[in-house]
Design a protein around this motif. Sequence first.
Motif, PDB file in Angstrom:
ATOM      1  N   SER A 272      38.195  38.386  44.751  1.00  0.00           N
ATOM      2  CA  SER A 272      39.542  38.412  44.134  1.00  0.00           C
ATOM      3  C   SER A 272      39.603  38.662  42.798  1.00  0.00           C
ATOM      4  O   SER A 272      40.532  39.352  42.115  1.00  0.00           O
ATOM      5  CB  SER A 272      40.135  36.792  44.073  1.00  0.00           C
ATOM      6  OG  SER A 272      40.617  36.447  45.447  1.00  0.00           O
ATOM      7  N   TRP A 273      38.444  38.812  42.109  1.00  0.00           N
ATOM      8  CA  TRP A 273      38.185  39.325  40.773  1.00  0.00           C
ATOM      9  C   TRP A 273      37.876  40.715  40.565  1.00  0.00           C
ATOM     10  O   TRP A 273      37.828  41.341  39.611  1.00  0.00           O
ATOM     11  CB  TRP A 273      36.904  38.319  40.071  1.00  0.00           C
ATOM     12  CG  TRP A 273      37.258  36.917  40.053  1.00  0.00           C
ATOM     13  CD1 TRP A 273      37.014  36.028  40.993  1.00  0.00           C
ATOM     14  CD2 TRP A 273      37.985  36.280  39.262  1.00  0.00           C
ATOM     15  NE1 TRP A 273      36.973  34.865  40.767  1.00  0.00           N
ATOM     16  CE2 TRP A 273      37.845  34.991  39.570  1.00  0.00           C
ATOM     17  CE3 TRP A 273      38.674  36.559  37.971  1.00  0.00           C
ATOM     18  CZ2 TRP A 273      38.514  33.920  38.875  1.00  0.00           C
ATOM     19  CZ3 TRP A 273      39.270  35.476  37.157  1.00  0.00           C
ATOM     20  CH2 TRP A 273      39.159  34.072  37.904  1.00  0.00           C
ATOM     21  N   LYS A 274      37.794  41.443  41.947  1.00  0.00           N
ATOM     22  CA  LYS A 274      37.219  42.784  41.743  1.00  0.00           C
ATOM     23  C   LYS A 274      38.492  43.891  41.129  1.00  0.00           C
ATOM     24  O   LYS A 274      38.030  44.994  40.973  1.00  0.00           O
ATOM     25  CB  LYS A 274      37.109  43.151  43.244  1.00  0.00           C
ATOM     26  CG  LYS A 274      38.178  43.437  44.184  1.00  0.00           C
ATOM     27  CD  LYS A 274      37.670  43.843  45.395  1.00  0.00           C
ATOM     28  CE  LYS A 274      38.804  44.026  46.462  1.00  0.00           C
ATOM     29  NZ  LYS A 274      38.439  44.386  47.801  1.00  0.00           N
ATOM     30  N   VAL A 276      39.836  43.187  38.131  1.00  0.00           N
ATOM     31  CA  VAL A 276      39.831  43.059  37.108  1.00  0.00           C
ATOM     32  C   VAL A 276      39.417  44.340  36.219  1.00  0.00           C
ATOM     33  O   VAL A 276      38.268  44.704  36.503  1.00  0.00           O
ATOM     34  CB  VAL A 276      39.106  41.966  36.522  1.00  0.00           C
ATOM     35  CG1 VAL A 276      39.114  41.650  34.595  1.00  0.00           C
ATOM     36  CG2 VAL A 276      39.556  40.526  37.015  1.00  0.00           C
ATOM     37  N   THR A 290      48.571  44.267  40.599  1.00  0.00           N
ATOM     38  CA  THR A 290      47.360  43.697  41.385  1.00  0.00           C
ATOM     39  C   THR A 290      48.040  43.381  42.863  1.00  0.00           C
ATOM     40  O   THR A 290      48.835  42.842  43.369  1.00  0.00           O
ATOM     41  CB  THR A 290      46.786  42.583  40.857  1.00  0.00           C
ATOM     42  OG1 THR A 290      46.451  42.677  39.282  1.00  0.00           O
ATOM     43  CG2 THR A 290      45.612  42.109  41.683  1.00  0.00           C
ATOM     44  N   ASN A 295      43.437  34.339  44.935  1.00  0.00           N
ATOM     45  CA  ASN A 295      43.063  33.608  43.515  1.00  0.00           C
ATOM     46  C   ASN A 295      44.227  33.718  42.442  1.00  0.00           C
ATOM     47  O   ASN A 295      44.286  34.801  42.202  1.00  0.00           O
ATOM     48  CB  ASN A 295      41.980  33.928  43.017  1.00  0.00           C
ATOM     49  CG  ASN A 295      41.290  33.089  42.078  1.00  0.00           C
ATOM     50  OD1 ASN A 295      42.021  32.656  41.309  1.00  0.00           O
ATOM     51  ND2 ASN A 295      39.930  32.888  42.057  1.00  0.00           N
ATOM     52  N   TYR A 297      44.311  32.782  39.267  1.00  0.00           N
ATOM     53  CA  TYR A 297      43.756  33.133  38.079  1.00  0.00           C
ATOM     54  C   TYR A 297      43.300  34.336  38.021  1.00  0.00           C
ATOM     55  O   TYR A 297      43.466  35.084  36.697  1.00  0.00           O
ATOM     56  CB  TYR A 297      42.406  31.809  37.699  1.00  0.00           C
ATOM     57  CG  TYR A 297      43.169  30.596  37.711  1.00  0.00           C
ATOM     58  CD1 TYR A 297      43.941  30.170  36.563  1.00  0.00           C
ATOM     59  CD2 TYR A 297      42.752  29.509  38.723  1.00  0.00           C
ATOM     60  CE1 TYR A 297      44.197  28.536  36.566  1.00  0.00           C
ATOM     61  CE2 TYR A 297      43.017  28.254  38.704  1.00  0.00           C
ATOM     62  CZ  TYR A 297      44.045  27.834  37.681  1.00  0.00           C
ATOM     63  OH  TYR A 297      44.308  26.682  37.478  1.00  0.00           O
ATOM     64  N   ALA A 298      42.640  34.849  39.134  1.00  0.00           N
ATOM     65  CA  ALA A 298      42.091  36.192  39.062  1.00  0.00           C
ATOM     66  C   ALA A 298      43.515  37.088  39.125  1.00  0.00           C
ATOM     67  O   ALA A 298      43.345  38.220  38.452  1.00  0.00           O
ATOM     68  CB  ALA A 298      41.374  36.601  40.442  1.00  0.00           C
ATOM     69  N   LEU A 301      44.345  37.139  35.185  1.00  0.00           N
ATOM     70  CA  LEU A 301      43.521  38.109  34.411  1.00  0.00           C
ATOM     71  C   LEU A 301      43.678  39.687  34.646  1.00  0.00           C
ATOM     72  O   LEU A 301      43.482  40.487  33.966  1.00  0.00           O
ATOM     73  CB  LEU A 301      42.142  37.484  34.805  1.00  0.00           C
ATOM     74  CG  LEU A 301      40.953  38.353  33.935  1.00  0.00           C
ATOM     75  CD1 LEU A 301      41.052  38.161  32.561  1.00  0.00           C
ATOM     76  CD2 LEU A 301      39.507  37.778  34.236  1.00  0.00           C
ATOM     77  N   SER A 302      43.716  39.982  36.133  1.00  0.00           N
ATOM     78  CA  SER A 302      43.908  41.224  36.462  1.00  0.00           C
ATOM     79  C   SER A 302      45.277  41.983  35.929  1.00  0.00           C
ATOM     80  O   SER A 302      45.168  42.986  35.476  1.00  0.00           O
ATOM     81  CB  SER A 302      43.955  41.385  38.135  1.00  0.00           C
ATOM     82  OG  SER A 302      44.072  42.798  38.625  1.00  0.00           O
TER      83      SER A 302
END
Length: 361
Positions: A272-274, A276, A290, A295, A297-298, A301-302
């Motif tokens: 899920s953070w990819k 960002v 996005t 997620n 939170y991800a 941030l993204s």
Amino acid sequence: MVTDWMISIFTLSDYIFAMVGASLVISGNYHVKRNQLLWVLLLLGVIVANIVMNINLNENFVLKTGVAALIRITYYAVIVTGVYNYVKSHQLEAQFLEILNIVAVIVVAIGIYITIALYSEGQLPYEILWTFTRTDEASYFFKENASLIRTRSVFSEPSYLGYYLNVILSINLFNKVQLNTKRVYNFLIVTTVLLTFSYSAIGTMIFIFILYIFSQIRTGKIKWTRMSIIYLLIIFVLIFIFWDFLDETIMKRSVYILSGEDVSAYNRLVSSWKYVNLEHIFVGNGIGHTPNIWNVYAYILSDIGLAAFLLSGIFSLFFLYKNFYLGSVFIILNFQKGGYLNPIFSLLLLLMFIYMSDYKK
């Protein structure tokens, strides 16, 4: 209940939100306190500032997408604030929670009926209940064993049904308005979460009960008696009776996740953070830019960048401070189902705000 039902580009919940908001305004029951207005303006100000910075710094930013997301957040903020004030000012917490549980029972009944209909192989009609959501087999077959059908009721995925039921269960157990719901509600909710065969939903439910046991021990409500031993024996007997079922749906799934064959947990915690973008870490890719991830939170941030991500962390800590148990569930749920621009996340916030504090606060 109908947050997954799509009509055109909106969910049915979006249209219901509009009717609720209009009803509050027309009846003279829509009120916003000054401090609430300041918080909403702060939220919208952060998003507007982020849009302006993305226009100037991010050549891939699509203004139309950003404005649409800003309108959506404004819409949800206005409705959530109005409904919160209506419930609190009229002290409708108990009635509202009763309605939530009755609707949950309806969802459970529909889910069990659809599951039986699927097992009957066309003998019972059910398609009309999925008119506005998914109908494909992948949405209800248990992939490790195609003979097992996962209960998803009127939601598009079993995990989404589990998410919804876990929200109601956590409020039943951890509300601070001194409300005790009927045990039959919690029993039906727990049973249906198990029938989803959703690893994330069942895991969240187990986490909720661990928190509940901890809260009962902390307040001295749990004492070691003969009945405690009887309850433990009943649990062990049930585990023994249903061991084959538990092995098929939970144990083997755990092995698949730990071995890397099942990527759902990996997607929630890592993949899920990819999206960002480190080149735009402070402003993000732009709100609404996005793709679908698991997620929240991800997502933040993204989409909106580091400052908004830190603010979301502070916001979560505030929930923990106000009600440690509901706050903990809130954080876990944000890893189970992504998206902060959809109605179910706004409903989660609404319910948390209403039931995290007592009547006087």
